[in-house]
Design an enzyme around this catalytic site. Sequence first.
Site, PDB file in Angstrom:
ATOM      1  N   THR A  96      20.592  31.692  -3.735  1.00  0.00           N
ATOM      2  CA  THR A  96      20.987  32.147  -5.076  1.00  0.00           C
ATOM      3  C   THR A  96      20.570  31.155  -6.147  1.00  0.00           C
ATOM      4  O   THR A  96      20.942  31.297  -7.310  1.00  0.00           O
ATOM      5  CB  THR A  96      22.502  32.389  -5.163  1.00  0.00           C
ATOM      6  OG1 THR A  96      23.186  31.147  -4.996  1.00  0.00           O
ATOM      7  CG2 THR A  96      22.955  33.387  -4.107  1.00  0.00           C
ATOM      8  N   THR A  97      19.824  30.138  -5.770  1.00  0.00           N
ATOM      9  CA  THR A  97      19.270  29.155  -6.703  1.00  0.00           C
ATOM     10  C   THR A  97      17.785  28.969  -6.376  1.00  0.00           C
ATOM     11  O   THR A  97      17.342  29.296  -5.271  1.00  0.00           O
ATOM     12  CB  THR A  97      19.986  27.792  -6.576  1.00  0.00           C
ATOM     13  OG1 THR A  97      19.832  27.294  -5.235  1.00  0.00           O
ATOM     14  CG2 THR A  97      21.466  27.918  -6.906  1.00  0.00           C
ATOM     15  N   HIS A 117      24.746  21.222 -10.676  1.00  0.00           N
ATOM     16  CA  HIS A 117      24.790  22.680 -10.571  1.00  0.00           C
ATOM     17  C   HIS A 117      26.052  23.167  -9.876  1.00  0.00           C
ATOM     18  O   HIS A 117      26.521  24.269 -10.119  1.00  0.00           O
ATOM     19  CB  HIS A 117      23.576  23.195  -9.799  1.00  0.00           C
ATOM     20  CG  HIS A 117      22.259  22.810 -10.391  1.00  0.00           C
ATOM     21  ND1 HIS A 117      21.895  23.171 -11.670  1.00  0.00           N
ATOM     22  CD2 HIS A 117      21.220  22.099  -9.886  1.00  0.00           C
ATOM     23  CE1 HIS A 117      20.677  22.695 -11.924  1.00  0.00           C
ATOM     24  NE2 HIS A 117      20.249  22.043 -10.861  1.00  0.00           N
ATOM     25  N   HIS A 171      30.221  28.887  -0.538  1.00  0.00           N
ATOM     26  CA  HIS A 171      29.093  29.168   0.344  1.00  0.00           C
ATOM     27  C   HIS A 171      29.007  28.071   1.394  1.00  0.00           C
ATOM     28  O   HIS A 171      28.777  26.903   1.058  1.00  0.00           O
ATOM     29  CB  HIS A 171      27.787  29.232  -0.445  1.00  0.00           C
ATOM     30  CG  HIS A 171      27.693  30.394  -1.372  1.00  0.00           C
ATOM     31  ND1 HIS A 171      26.762  30.475  -2.396  1.00  0.00           N
ATOM     32  CD2 HIS A 171      28.415  31.546  -1.431  1.00  0.00           C
ATOM     33  CE1 HIS A 171      26.922  31.622  -3.044  1.00  0.00           C
ATOM     34  NE2 HIS A 171      27.922  32.281  -2.471  1.00  0.00           N
ATOM     35  N   HIS A 227      29.531  24.579  -0.790  1.00  0.00           N
ATOM     36  CA  HIS A 227      29.617  24.348  -2.230  1.00  0.00           C
ATOM     37  C   HIS A 227      30.262  25.565  -2.880  1.00  0.00           C
ATOM     38  O   HIS A 227      30.551  26.561  -2.204  1.00  0.00           O
ATOM     39  CB  HIS A 227      28.227  24.077  -2.815  1.00  0.00           C
ATOM     40  CG  HIS A 227      27.264  25.210  -2.630  1.00  0.00           C
ATOM     41  ND1 HIS A 227      26.454  25.327  -1.521  1.00  0.00           N
ATOM     42  CD2 HIS A 227      27.004  26.296  -3.399  1.00  0.00           C
ATOM     43  CE1 HIS A 227      25.729  26.425  -1.619  1.00  0.00           C
ATOM     44  NE2 HIS A 227      26.052  27.035  -2.746  1.00  0.00           N
ATOM     45  N   HIS A 264      30.965  28.300  -6.425  1.00  0.00           N
ATOM     46  CA  HIS A 264      30.493  28.971  -7.635  1.00  0.00           C
ATOM     47  C   HIS A 264      31.688  29.599  -8.333  1.00  0.00           C
ATOM     48  O   HIS A 264      32.584  30.150  -7.687  1.00  0.00           O
ATOM     49  CB  HIS A 264      29.486  30.074  -7.295  1.00  0.00           C
ATOM     50  CG  HIS A 264      28.217  29.561  -6.682  1.00  0.00           C
ATOM     51  ND1 HIS A 264      27.124  29.197  -7.425  1.00  0.00           N
ATOM     52  CD2 HIS A 264      27.887  29.342  -5.388  1.00  0.00           C
ATOM     53  CE1 HIS A 264      26.167  28.780  -6.615  1.00  0.00           C
ATOM     54  NE2 HIS A 264      26.608  28.854  -5.369  1.00  0.00           N
TER      55      HIS A 264
END
Length: 241
Positions: free
Chosen positions: A192-193, A81, A125, A106, A108
């Site tokens: 957000t996941t 992801h 993040h 991580h 995005h």
Amino acid sequence: MKKSLIILASTLLINGCQSEHWGYSGDESPKHWGDLHKNYSLCSSGKNQSPINLTNLIESDLAAIEFNYGTLVSDIVNNGHTVQANYAAGSSITLNGHSFDLKQFHFHTPSENHINGKSYPMEAHLVHADKAGNLAVVAVMFEQGDANSAMADLWKQIPKKAGDKHSLSSKVNASNLLPENKDYYRFNGSLTTPPCTEGVLWLVMKNSVSVSKQQIETFSNVIHHANNRPIQAINARPVLQ
């Protein structure tokens, strides 16, 4: 919110493991997350979900964030992801006298949060947890421009396949991902996941950091898809600055 759920969310976010598969396209895309598993119900029913478009900002006397990043990245993993850099124990932020330990950071692409309607090509993040498992996320926006030295060191050993994990020989300190000016926006949100757990403190840096086109493409070529959740409704939440 029950403490056990917050701790569960922290474990999920840190370890990158979920009880039901989810993704960013097709039947596993964000609009279906709430239906994939009973533990993901907040993804569709929650009222304080992230990411958001930070707008209608409210002036406030926000305390400065104290960054105490004395340790380094221990390893880097491709969980399918995102690419996640796990952090050695001993680093933290302090806000209003309350301490949160840095667990991992991580990326995005494109950005998940927007600022006054603006999307950025990449967002980091930095995920922190206090002793009770409550989460605080420092978000950093990246603008395309000059290469980022910290990201260059990370990408030297970027895991190219989902499930791959590499110990990091290059010394990477998360402080090098932060803008020089540490002014920030603050709001209450969620992961957000999945499981989209609420009660997450979001601290979004006002100032962006530079990253090169090639560095963005390196990440995109490894993940193979955009990994941003769509903007969620702010509802009655204030966004402080």
